[in-house]
Design an enzyme around this catalytic site. Structure first.
Site, PDB file in Angstrom:
ATOM      1  N   GLU B 319       0.788  -1.246  -0.137  1.00 39.88           N
ATOM      2  CA  GLU B 319       0.083   0.028  -0.049  1.00 39.88           C
ATOM      3  C   GLU B 319       0.765   1.257  -0.022  1.00 39.88           C
ATOM      4  O   GLU B 319       0.397   2.386   0.594  1.00 39.88           O
ATOM      5  CB  GLU B 319      -0.922   0.045   1.277  1.00 39.88           C
ATOM      6  CG  GLU B 319      -2.123  -1.099   1.186  1.00 39.88           C
ATOM      7  CD  GLU B 319      -2.958  -0.956   2.334  1.00 39.88           C
ATOM      8  OE1 GLU B 319      -4.096  -1.377   2.094  1.00 39.88           O
ATOM      9  OE2 GLU B 319      -2.567  -0.586   3.302  1.00 39.88           O
ATOM     10  N   ASN B 320       1.916   1.359  -0.938  1.00 40.16           N
ATOM     11  CA  ASN B 320       2.595   2.603  -0.979  1.00 40.16           C
ATOM     12  C   ASN B 320       2.041   3.087  -2.480  1.00 40.16           C
ATOM     13  O   ASN B 320       2.345   2.641  -3.064  1.00 40.16           O
ATOM     14  CB  ASN B 320       4.348   2.229  -1.076  1.00 40.16           C
ATOM     15  CG  ASN B 320       4.886   3.325  -1.496  1.00 40.16           C
ATOM     16  OD1 ASN B 320       4.619   4.548  -1.467  1.00 40.16           O
ATOM     17  ND2 ASN B 320       6.055   3.391  -1.966  1.00 40.16           N
TER      18      ASN B 320
END
Lengths: 686, 686
Positions: B319-320
């Site tokens: 989830e970057n």
């Protein structure tokens, strides 16, 4: 004129007392504060509530307590408070002010004042710990209606009666993990107790890691011990709550565990020392005639004492019957050589040596009252535990104080005896004793003692709480706060609030009953557990089955507790009814009887196992007696035949079973007598 | 002849399958073993029961497990077993044999065999950990009648399907104390899970003490972190149960906490980094273009990796979204310079650097499936979490295996989404994929993930259990063990046994309800909590109130759980009744409806507060609808007017309230339709 003033004063005082009684009915504070008045306001709890701290909070006690306060408030009320941490802004809705950080000694100040107004709340204290005490009081002022939650508008000035208000937990007989200690420390703080006495060694285990003598924890703990880091963790946790920690290393008796690791320190050569699995008083005793014993203790204390910053250090010293001393020739020679006539003299010799060793490490020796002998230096602290039960005329507390010893009372507060809360609440540490100011100051306070022969991490909370909350009131509040009914009313509320701190006393009863029933419906068992109490005063361990440390403590007696809920209310109803013949009480009695009468049919639905099978006759008999009594009270009739049946059942119900006793038995007998006296005639006439 | 043999074999195989199904009805084992047969005996549990160990128990795993086994057995049955520790004598009633001590790797052997005969029990395993698995199976074989407890007489040969059977606990979003971890490790071992994935850092907190970078735990944990000694304690505790510990340090995203302590490592200059209080995906990200970032991670990992003996080390990587990377000019330059086209390429660059650093410390890099890019070395381990819900066609597991990566599946096992146990149980890690032997070996296994945005130590157990026990079966048992009804039957028993390990999922519901009701009678609330479920798939956090880490998690939704007890049985009754029109199902339906119809009168007895006030319409509507439906089913009549009322109520019950949803709503609608179709005519005719 003087007379008028006196009359006025008496009037004011009378009104004050009267209003305090009224307030006690209204508010559920425990311990009851020294002074409280109302201001007819209320502070609404909503999401804008904030807390600020004025004072150099160098130990972070107030900051941490404020965060916990906000969590508990949010969790209790369901309010989504916007700001979960203290704000820097001084215009917070709750202001906490204090002047200094407490050093946690017996002279530390714990006083506080608290004012709840419509728009702001002020807690004022001399020390950070005083502020903590005020925050706990504030949490007890939360009330609600259907619109929301609020703090009651009051002004409180408060300070403790005794400086030493303790709870002892025995972590030796049954090891108690850190989580058990922490939740109990939280609960202690919530009722303003300030001393945690940590009983760390006994015949059944040595519970602290020793780097100097690793065999102690390796061979004498079954792997159940606190590392030194964990000890520091608990001490820091307690300090954060304003609670001092007094460790106890019990010597020279209660030494089976120590001697399992180091038999060469024992008084009986060739004796096979083992970790004790039973409960009781045992023979293994350190040898006070050997120099190595003192070297061992000095080395151990040199290592251990820095873990415990408190000045007081408890060496136990109790229940040494000296059997192995008598059997040891060398010790006899040693006694003669040192002109020690009795074993008591020999133990005093031992204690005096220890007192010096501990002084070297900056510690004050404290011990159970067996250490009180003519030669004991007055620098020692006497922990008074024995009383009438142990063959004394009275506890040794007053004697010790009069002789110049600092002293702490536990006689009367042995909560492991499983007596009613009213018993403990009625014991005043000083009682009628007439003391000089100096003597009074020697009485530091008192401690409830939770010996753990028969408790495990699963049941310990239900043995400590809620009774210890009432005991905490005895230690904190004014001597004249003694109304039992009112205490019970307030205790009911505090009892529930303990659950939010993780205390398991309520929920674990159901866990045990679910286990007993193999996860069948527990309603019938639960109803029984509300009128049965575990056997009192150590009789559970006498005769019949003898418990070992690894015996099951998941039995029906473990699900029951002192002050069985329904028994207390029923007994009260019966008492009042027989006194006043009040219809309301009679209705309550009938309601109870009816519900017990119906309980057996539920009980029978449980698929039986050995335990439920042995409880079945109890349930059956209680239903039977309840049905007969109910019918008699409703119809105002009774026959000789019915009376015979009733008496037979009570006889059966008196028989020991499953280590519990029926807490309504006396009331049932009273009711039978009442029915006989009042209705037998009716029936006969008819 | 060949045909005959084939027919015979098919017959035997059919009989085997048939008998396995019968046995599943009889025994409540979970995970179901690979092979079990009966021998028509039973081993009676009494005080003479003993355990012996043959095998060099150098890590003491079997000794400790045997002691725990004896405690649990005594506590469950109430039997006062004489000998609470393993005996040296080989003629013990329970013999445990094993050949070697497991080194707890993915190639460790966990197989065991177990034979219960009338007079003795034998557990045989290759490793000590296999013996532990056998002891847990034996505890699931305890049964009782009114005379006593006994082990069922069976012969079992068992081994796991997957070598990696994990549970991830997120201790970052809400810190989970050691006691929470320990009890969950015990529970994991009881259903043969063998990997504890410990999510230790995230936006909301950095939870491990760092001596190299003390600001991490000092500034970025709110004081809620594990000391290195505590980490060792947990790892040792897990190892003792045959459970590996995989730590996760989530980088480069989910980095708000790290950057609160060390903002200079961030990707956005001048950004004010703070511990995140909300749940979600946030922007703070480590800067992969600075050498100091790698120096920091290398130093941190040098310090941290020795705490975790396992070879696998999880670096998160999920989830970057790269927002701060896009905004940073230096990073843009860096990307160009290294020919990194996308942020994904940049993150792969970062991961490759980390992979080398970790290799230096003897560790294998593991990451969430975002790390799977063409340049990622196949020495990395892919933790597959995304699937249809996240916009992919299917989970990345098979793709990763086919590309030569070791891989572990979590997609389908996100227990924080609060879906039914049947959902998770129906997900097979491999499914229909056709794999070569090599590819199959790359699929190590799977993990349930307990993200903690919305759970606290008080509620986490009810989110993990009992669903994870069924998931554990999916990971251990044969692929064809898929019967949902039978799983539910067995799960019910395992569910209760979890309580003896201290799992709080059952008891804490009542605690929350007592809190909500301010300790009034909770029966009415409890009845509601058995048909309501918390909102699923993260919708609880969407819109309306947004939860912070310090918001109250003591609300009605927190007392509810997936697979609401009464809803499951009612829905099943309705399904079967509509299918078969069976009287028995109809009776069950009526029984449920009647009890809900009566519930509102109990609910009204609660003195209202804001929460109970908002639940009141739910209770009222459910009672109303239940009453109408019950009457209709009994009288076999319904009017148009009643149908209109019923439909109106279901519309109201569909409205979101208190973050819960009514788990019987569909069934109620089905019943309304049934009444309309079947009885409207009747009514009209009449």
């Amino acid at each position: 004129m003087k007379k008028i003033i006196l009359v006025l004063l008496v009037g004011i005082f009378h009104q004050f007392l009267f209003s305090q009684e009224t307030l006690k009915e209204k508010y559920n504070l425990m311990p009851w504060p020294q002074n409280i008045s109302e201001n007819n306001t209320a502070f609404k709890i909503n999401e804008t509530l904030t807390v600020s701290i004025s004072g150099e909070d160098s130990k972070k006690r107030v900051t941490n307590a404020s965060v916990q306060f906000l969590r508990r408030l949010a969790n209790r009320t369901g309010v989504f408070i916007n700001t979960g941490f203290p704000v820097k802004d001084k215009k917070a809705s709750i202001e906490i002010r204090f002047d200094a950080v407490s050093n946690l000694t017996i002279s530390s100040n714990e006083a506080y004042s608290l004012e709840v107004k419509e728009n702001n709340i002020l807690i004022n204290a001399t020390t950070d710990v005083g502020a903590l005490r005020g925050l706990e009081t504030l949490l007890q002022l939360v009330n609600f209606n259907k619109e929301g939650y609020y703090f009651e508008g009051v002004i409180i000035n408060d300070a403790p009666r005794f400086v030493w208000r303790g709870l002892m937990i025995d972590a030796a007989r049954h090891f108690q993990p850190i989580s058990v200690l922490k939740r109990n420390l939280d609960a202690m703080a919530s009722v303003k107790l300030n001393v945690f006495h940590w009983h760390l060694t006994d015949d059944q285990g040595f519970r602290v890691e020793s780097k100097a003598f690793p065999s102690l924890h390796k061979l004498a703990s079954d792997g159940l011990f606190y590392t030194q880091d964990q000890v520091r963790e608990v001490v820091a946790y307690a300090s954060n709550l304003g609670i001092r920690v007094i460790p106890e290393f019990d010597v020279p008796g209660h030494a089976s565990a120590i001697l399992t690791a180091y038999p060469e320190l024992g008084s009986k050569d060739g004796y096979e020392y083992n970790i004790e699995r039973f409960a009781g008083v045992f023979d293994p005793t350190l040898n006070p005639s050997k120099e190595v014993t003192y070297l061992f203790l000095e080395t151990l204390f040199r290592e251990i004492t820095p873990l415990f910053p408190d000045e007081y250090f408890h060496i136990g010293g109790d229940e040494n019957e000296g059997k192995h001393w008598d059997e040891n020739q060398e010790i006899q020679v040693f006694k003669k050589k040192h002109n020690l006539k009795t074993n008591h003299d020999l133990q005093t010799y031992f204690n005096i040596k220890l007192e010096k060793i501990l002084k070297e490490f900056g510690k004050k020796l404290m011990g159970w009252d067996e250490i009180l002998t003519p030669s004991t230096p007055t620098s020692a602290v006497i922990h008074s535990w024995r009383g009438k039960q142990e063959g004394l005329k009275q506890s040794t507390l007053i004697e010790a104080a009069k002789k110049g010893y600092q002293t702490v009372l536990s006689n009367g507060y042995y909560i492991d005896r499983l007596l009613s809360v009213t018993h403990h609440y009625s014991v005043d540490p000083i009682g009628d004793a007439i003391l000089t100011k100096e003597e009074r100051e020697k009485i530091l306070g008192a401690e409830a003692t939770m010996w753990s022969e028969l408790v495990t991490p699963q049941t310990i909370d239900s043995r400590i709480w809620p009774r210890t909350a009432a005991i905490a009131e005895r230690f904190w509040s004014a001597k004249n706060v003694t109304d039992i009914d009112n205490m019970r009313k307030r205790l009911q509320v505090v009892n529930f609030q303990l659950e939010e701190l993780g205390i398991t006393h309520i929920k674990n009863r159901d866990v045990i009953l679910r286990n007993i029933s193999n996860h069948q419906n527990i309603e019938a068992l639960k109803a029984l557990s509300k009128i049965y109490e575990p056997l009192k005063i150590y009789s559970r361990n006498k005769g019949g089955t003898e418990y070992k440390t690894f015996s099951p403590f998941t039995l029906f007696a473990d699900a029951c507790a002192a002050d069985a809920e329904d028994a207390v209310s029923f007994n009260n109803n019966v008492l009042l009814f027989l006194k006043n013949k009040n219809d309301n009480d009679l209705d309550q009695i009938k309601k109870h009887l009816k519900s017990w009468a119906n309980n057996y049919s539920k009980f029978k639905e449980i698929k039986p196992n050995p335990i439920t099978k042995s409880l079945e006759p109890l349930s059956k008999n209680i239903s039977h007696i309840s049905k007969l009594l109910h019918t008699s009270l409703v119809n105002k009739k009774i026959t000789e035949k019915e009376l015979t049946i009733l008496r037979n059942i009570t006889k059966q119900l008196k028989e020991p079973c499953q280590d519990v006793e029926l807490a309504i038995l006396n009331s049932l007998n009273e009711l039978i007598r009442f029915c006989e006296t009042s209705f037998l005639m009716n029936t006969n006439i008819k």
